[in-house]
Design a protein around this motif. Structure first.
Motif, PDB file in Angstrom:
ATOM      1  N   CYS A  19       5.310   1.062   4.288  1.00  0.00           N
ATOM      2  CA  CYS A  19       4.037   0.361   4.284  1.00  0.00           C
ATOM      3  C   CYS A  19       2.907   1.359   4.532  1.00  0.00           C
ATOM      4  O   CYS A  19       2.967   2.176   5.448  1.00  0.00           O
ATOM      5  CB  CYS A  19       4.022  -0.718   5.362  1.00  0.00           C
ATOM      6  N   ARG A  20       1.913   1.259   3.683  1.00  0.00           N
ATOM      7  CA  ARG A  20       0.673   2.018   3.863  1.00  0.00           C
ATOM      8  C   ARG A  20      -0.487   1.054   3.629  1.00  0.00           C
ATOM      9  O   ARG A  20      -1.450   1.366   2.964  1.00  0.00           O
ATOM     10  CB  ARG A  20       0.599   3.206   2.892  1.00  0.00           C
ATOM     11  N   CYS A  24      -0.813   0.643   8.697  1.00  0.00           N
ATOM     12  CA  CYS A  24       0.319   1.570   8.652  1.00  0.00           C
ATOM     13  C   CYS A  24      -0.087   2.815   7.879  1.00  0.00           C
ATOM     14  O   CYS A  24      -0.708   2.733   6.826  1.00  0.00           O
ATOM     15  CB  CYS A  24       1.523   0.927   7.953  1.00  0.00           C
ATOM     16  N   GLY A  25       0.255   3.950   8.426  1.00  0.00           N
ATOM     17  CA  GLY A  25      -0.025   5.192   7.727  1.00  0.00           C
ATOM     18  C   GLY A  25      -1.462   5.644   7.776  1.00  0.00           C
ATOM     19  O   GLY A  25      -1.864   6.510   7.015  1.00  0.00           O
ATOM     20  N   THR A  26      -2.248   5.063   8.682  1.00  0.00           N
ATOM     21  CA  THR A  26      -3.658   5.468   8.756  1.00  0.00           C
ATOM     22  C   THR A  26      -3.892   6.373   9.961  1.00  0.00           C
ATOM     23  O   THR A  26      -3.324   6.171  11.032  1.00  0.00           O
ATOM     24  CB  THR A  26      -4.604   4.252   8.868  1.00  0.00           C
ATOM     25  N   HIS A  30      -3.204   5.701  13.928  1.00  0.00           N
ATOM     26  CA  HIS A  30      -2.210   6.643  14.460  1.00  0.00           C
ATOM     27  C   HIS A  30      -2.641   8.084  14.163  1.00  0.00           C
ATOM     28  O   HIS A  30      -2.082   8.747  13.302  1.00  0.00           O
ATOM     29  CB  HIS A  30      -0.834   6.366  13.827  1.00  0.00           C
ATOM     30  N   HIS A  35       1.595  11.481   8.627  1.00  0.00           N
ATOM     31  CA  HIS A  35       2.111  10.475   7.694  1.00  0.00           C
ATOM     32  C   HIS A  35       2.646  11.096   6.411  1.00  0.00           C
ATOM     33  O   HIS A  35       3.673  10.661   5.891  1.00  0.00           O
ATOM     34  CB  HIS A  35       1.007   9.454   7.375  1.00  0.00           C
ATOM     35  N   CYS A  58      -0.459  -4.794   2.622  1.00  0.00           N
ATOM     36  CA  CYS A  58       0.071  -4.958   3.969  1.00  0.00           C
ATOM     37  C   CYS A  58       1.351  -5.792   3.929  1.00  0.00           C
ATOM     38  O   CYS A  58       1.396  -6.845   3.297  1.00  0.00           O
ATOM     39  CB  CYS A  58      -0.975  -5.645   4.842  1.00  0.00           C
ATOM     40  N   CYS A  62       1.562  -6.069  11.530  1.00  0.00           N
ATOM     41  CA  CYS A  62       0.695  -4.957  11.928  1.00  0.00           C
ATOM     42  C   CYS A  62       0.953  -4.468  13.354  1.00  0.00           C
ATOM     43  O   CYS A  62       0.722  -3.297  13.652  1.00  0.00           O
ATOM     44  CB  CYS A  62      -0.767  -5.346  11.761  1.00  0.00           C
ATOM     45  N   SER A  65       3.284  -1.463  13.282  1.00  0.00           N
ATOM     46  CA  SER A  65       3.031  -0.319  12.402  1.00  0.00           C
ATOM     47  C   SER A  65       3.449   0.980  13.108  1.00  0.00           C
ATOM     48  O   SER A  65       3.341   1.073  14.327  1.00  0.00           O
ATOM     49  CB  SER A  65       1.568  -0.276  11.987  1.00  0.00           C
ATOM     50  N   ASN A  66       3.951   1.829  12.372  1.00  0.00           N
ATOM     51  CA  ASN A  66       4.224   2.017  10.965  1.00  0.00           C
ATOM     52  C   ASN A  66       5.536   1.324  10.602  1.00  0.00           C
ATOM     53  O   ASN A  66       6.545   1.542  11.237  1.00  0.00           O
ATOM     54  CB  ASN A  66       4.321   3.486  10.622  1.00  0.00           C
ATOM     55  N   LEU A  90       6.892   6.248  14.318  1.00  0.00           N
ATOM     56  CA  LEU A  90       5.728   7.091  14.573  1.00  0.00           C
ATOM     57  C   LEU A  90       6.049   8.557  14.781  1.00  0.00           C
ATOM     58  O   LEU A  90       5.134   9.357  14.992  1.00  0.00           O
ATOM     59  CB  LEU A  90       4.963   6.557  15.792  1.00  0.00           C
TER      60      LEU A  90
END
Length: 135
Positions: A19-20, A24-26, A30, A35, A58, A62, A65-66, A90
């Motif tokens: 998931c981005r 997630c993946g931001t 994080h 990532h 998404c 959430c 996440s991730n 993570l």
């Protein structure tokens, strides 16, 4: 289904969905997580066939996440394997544990390592609907 298509499907390994989506993946959520390195490890390290799919919609949970979902290979599905949802992925060590598990066969073929068991969760349909509705 032609023989070539069937053979190709059999050679496919697990599907790893990363998931981005919204968080997630931001780096915003994080900032201390590399990532891109996680994606590089997933794509480059396994010895078994697998597919890595990055989704920008998404997946819903959430708070976890991730999020990564490991879907069994066709052989794993026939053996009773079902998709495994992993959250709070993570750090590189967890990615390496995912790669090792998938290399061993993944869902339905290899037992889930205890360390990854700490990251599993059940996807809530309600949480997914709520996330989709809030966009």
């Amino acid at each position: 289904m032609s023989g070539a298509v069937l053979t190709s499907a059999r050679q496919q390994g697990c599907l790893i969905t990363v998931c981005r989506g919204c968080c997630c993946g931001t780096l915003r959520k994080h900032p201390d997580v590399d990532h891109q390195e996680h994606l590089n490890l997933l794509r480059g390290r396994p010895t078994r066939p697998l597919r890595v799919r990055v989704v920008t919609d998404c997946l819903g949970p959430c708070l976890q996440s991730n999020v990564i979902v490991v879907t069994p290979s066709p052989k794993g599905r026939r053996a009773g394997g079902r998709p495994v949802w992993l959250g709070l992925v993570l750090d590189t060590e967890v990615i390496e544990d995912i790669v090792a598990w998938v290399d061993a066969g993944g869902p339905g073929i290899a037992d889930l390592p205890a360390v990854l068991g700490l990251h599993t969760f059940k996807r809530s349909r309600r949480a997914h609907r709520s996330s989709a509705e809030s966009k």
